[in-house]
Design an enzyme around this catalytic site. Structure first.
Site, PDB file in Angstrom:
ATOM      1  N   HIS A  69      -2.674   1.120   6.839  1.00 52.91           N
ATOM      2  CA  HIS A  69      -3.004   1.065   5.409  1.00 52.91           C
ATOM      3  C   HIS A  69      -3.178   2.479   4.871  1.00 52.91           C
ATOM      4  O   HIS A  69      -3.519   3.411   5.603  1.00 52.91           O
ATOM      5  CB  HIS A  69      -4.287   0.265   5.198  1.00 52.91           C
ATOM      6  CG  HIS A  69      -4.615   0.038   3.754  1.00 52.91           C
ATOM      7  ND1 HIS A  69      -3.833  -0.733   2.932  1.00 52.91           N
ATOM      8  CD2 HIS A  69      -5.641   0.492   2.976  1.00 52.91           C
ATOM      9  CE1 HIS A  69      -4.357  -0.754   1.713  1.00 52.91           C
ATOM     10  NE2 HIS A  69      -5.442  -0.014   1.719  1.00 52.91           N
ATOM     11  N   HIS A 101      -5.813   1.876  -4.417  1.00 52.67           N
ATOM     12  CA  HIS A 101      -4.930   1.344  -3.370  1.00 52.67           C
ATOM     13  C   HIS A 101      -4.551  -0.096  -3.682  1.00 52.67           C
ATOM     14  O   HIS A 101      -5.144  -0.750  -4.541  1.00 52.67           O
ATOM     15  CB  HIS A 101      -5.603   1.447  -1.993  1.00 52.67           C
ATOM     16  CG  HIS A 101      -6.784   0.538  -1.786  1.00 52.67           C
ATOM     17  ND1 HIS A 101      -7.116   0.015  -0.554  1.00 52.67           N
ATOM     18  CD2 HIS A 101      -7.708   0.050  -2.644  1.00 52.67           C
ATOM     19  CE1 HIS A 101      -8.190  -0.740  -0.660  1.00 52.67           C
ATOM     20  NE2 HIS A 101      -8.574  -0.734  -1.907  1.00 52.67           N
ATOM     21  N   CYS A 104       0.813  -1.223   0.000  1.00 50.73           N
ATOM     22  CA  CYS A 104       0.000   0.000   0.000  1.00 50.73           C
ATOM     23  C   CYS A 104       0.845   1.272   0.000  1.00 50.73           C
ATOM     24  O   CYS A 104       0.647   2.174  -0.819  1.00 50.73           O
ATOM     25  CB  CYS A 104      -0.980  -0.011   1.168  1.00 50.73           C
ATOM     26  SG  CYS A 104      -0.212   0.048   2.813  1.00 50.73           S
TER      27      CYS A 104
END
Length: 392
Positions: free
Chosen positions: A352, A364, A304
């Site tokens: 994240h 993402h 990420c």
């Protein structure tokens, strides 16, 4: 599920668009059904919600461990460069020290040949620590200025070389520690992923189908919230534009002297950011479909924070490597004021991050077993959003 067992509600991840991806939110019963004092049995089988929560937790723990791994890896890389530089410096200083020693030796040999110095003076010039001879034998006045300078230079080079050797030794120890921590972090990620894969392998076709339906409903709810956010942002932008137009008209009609136009300055700043963000988003869109791989920074795969770092680098902005550092690399704004290009961070541990593209959506790299994709920022529920940061 046994008749006496009541399903427990659980907060679950949403936003998986296909049955194949939905299976990543499943788990089996083995690790949840055992206790310290009882053997597992058919009656210990958890509910589907518990199953989903278990794998969700495993993947989230793996993602958090991945960011820790990234942080240690970055530290290890920097430490290695530091060690290499110190070792090079030690080698250079050792060479200078040897040259200074040779010069002292030539002075001593010359004094022996001419008889200009006593054996004690010669011993001074050849000693590992000439300063000790100064203190013990009071021989300073027997040396010429040039010889005194050579001794001073030798002592200086000796001290500096010793100091750098000590620094290099300490840095090597730190590097070894970082490398061991790196191995440990890697093992933690691999263990979490292996556990999740093992649990997923025990699922039945019926469980997969049921959970796919649950995930579909969650996806629909996440998309609904994204649309609602998009409407709110559009309304706020329209109101702001109307206000700016009115202010500009008032300034035009009442202006009597040159002065700073705040709204114009803001517009220029917004335009500059929008230009950079467009480049970051263009890059991110080109990565859609590439696999999530923990620790990866491209070009074939990403985790990420590796994706967001690479996207903004394409726009000429250097972001730190991990989510923990990226969250501090800009200005925090509200979700309602989020603009395309902003970073959306998730969970209390900031484990994240995604790249906002507008209309309640982001690009993402979700988690292991998935691919870079567009998804609602509410993919795991509204409460999972930690903060929004504008990095440039």
């Amino acid at each position: 599920m046994a008749p006496h067992r009541k399903p427990r509600p659980a907060r679950t991840r949403a936003g998986i668009r296909t049955p194949a991806l939905a299976t990543a939110a499943l788990t089996s019963v083995a690790l949840l059904s055992q206790s310290a004092n009882a053997a597992p049995s058919a009656d210990d089988k958890p509910s589907l919600e518990e199953v989903e929560k278990k794998v969700d937790d495993l993947y989230r723990q793996a993602e958090s461990a991945t960011e820790n791994y990234n942080s240690v890896k970055e530290k290890t890389t920097k430490q290695k460069k530091k060690v290499d530089a110190l070792l090079d410096d030690v080698a250079e200083r050792t060479e200078k020290l040897n040259q200074a020693r040779e010069q002292l030796g030539s002075f001593a040999a010359a004094q022996y040949r001419t008889g200009a110095a006593s054996p004690d003076a010669a011993s001074l010039l050849l000693a590992d620590n000439p300063q000790d001879y100064f203190d013990q034998n009071q021989l300073m006045d027997r040396l010429t200025d040039r010889q005194k300078g050579a001794v001073d230079d030798y002592i200086t080079q000796q001290a500096e070389a010793t100091e750098q050797r000590q620094k290099a030794t300490e840095s090597l120890e730190q590097l070894t520690e970082s490398q061991n921590t790196l191995k440990s972090s890697k093992a933690k990620v691999q263990a979490k992923l292996a556990e999740a894969r093992e649990l997923l392998s025990q699922l039945t076709a019926e469980e997969k189908a049921r959970l796919a339906a649950i995930e579909q409903r969650k996806q629909e709810e996440a998309d609904r919230k994204a649309e609602e956010l998009a409407r709110q942002q559009a309304a706020a932008q329209a109101a702001q534009s109307s206000q700016q137009t009115q202010e500009a008209q008032q300034e035009t009609s009442t202006a009597t002297a040159p002065e700073t136009n705040t709204s114009t300055t803001t517009t220029v700043e917004d335009s500059t950011y929008a230009s950079k963000a467009a480049k970051a988003l263009t890059f991110a869109r080109e990565q859609i479909g590439k696999p999530y791989v923990w620790g990866a920074t491209g070009p074939g795969s990403y985790d990420c924070s590796g994706l967001t770092q690479a996207a903004w680098k394409a726009a000429g902005v250097d972001l730190p490597r991990t989510t923990y550092d990226q969250v501090n690399a800009g200005t925090t704004v509200s979700l309602a004021n989020a603009k395309p290009g902003d970073l959306i961070f998730f969970y209390d541990n900031i484990g994240h991050v995604g790249l906002y593209i507008g209309n309640g959506m982001m690009i993402h790299a979700p988690k292991p077993g998935t691919y870079v994709r567009e998804e609602s920022v509410f993919y795991d529920g509204e409460s999972s959003i930690h903060s929004v940061v504008r990095p440039a």
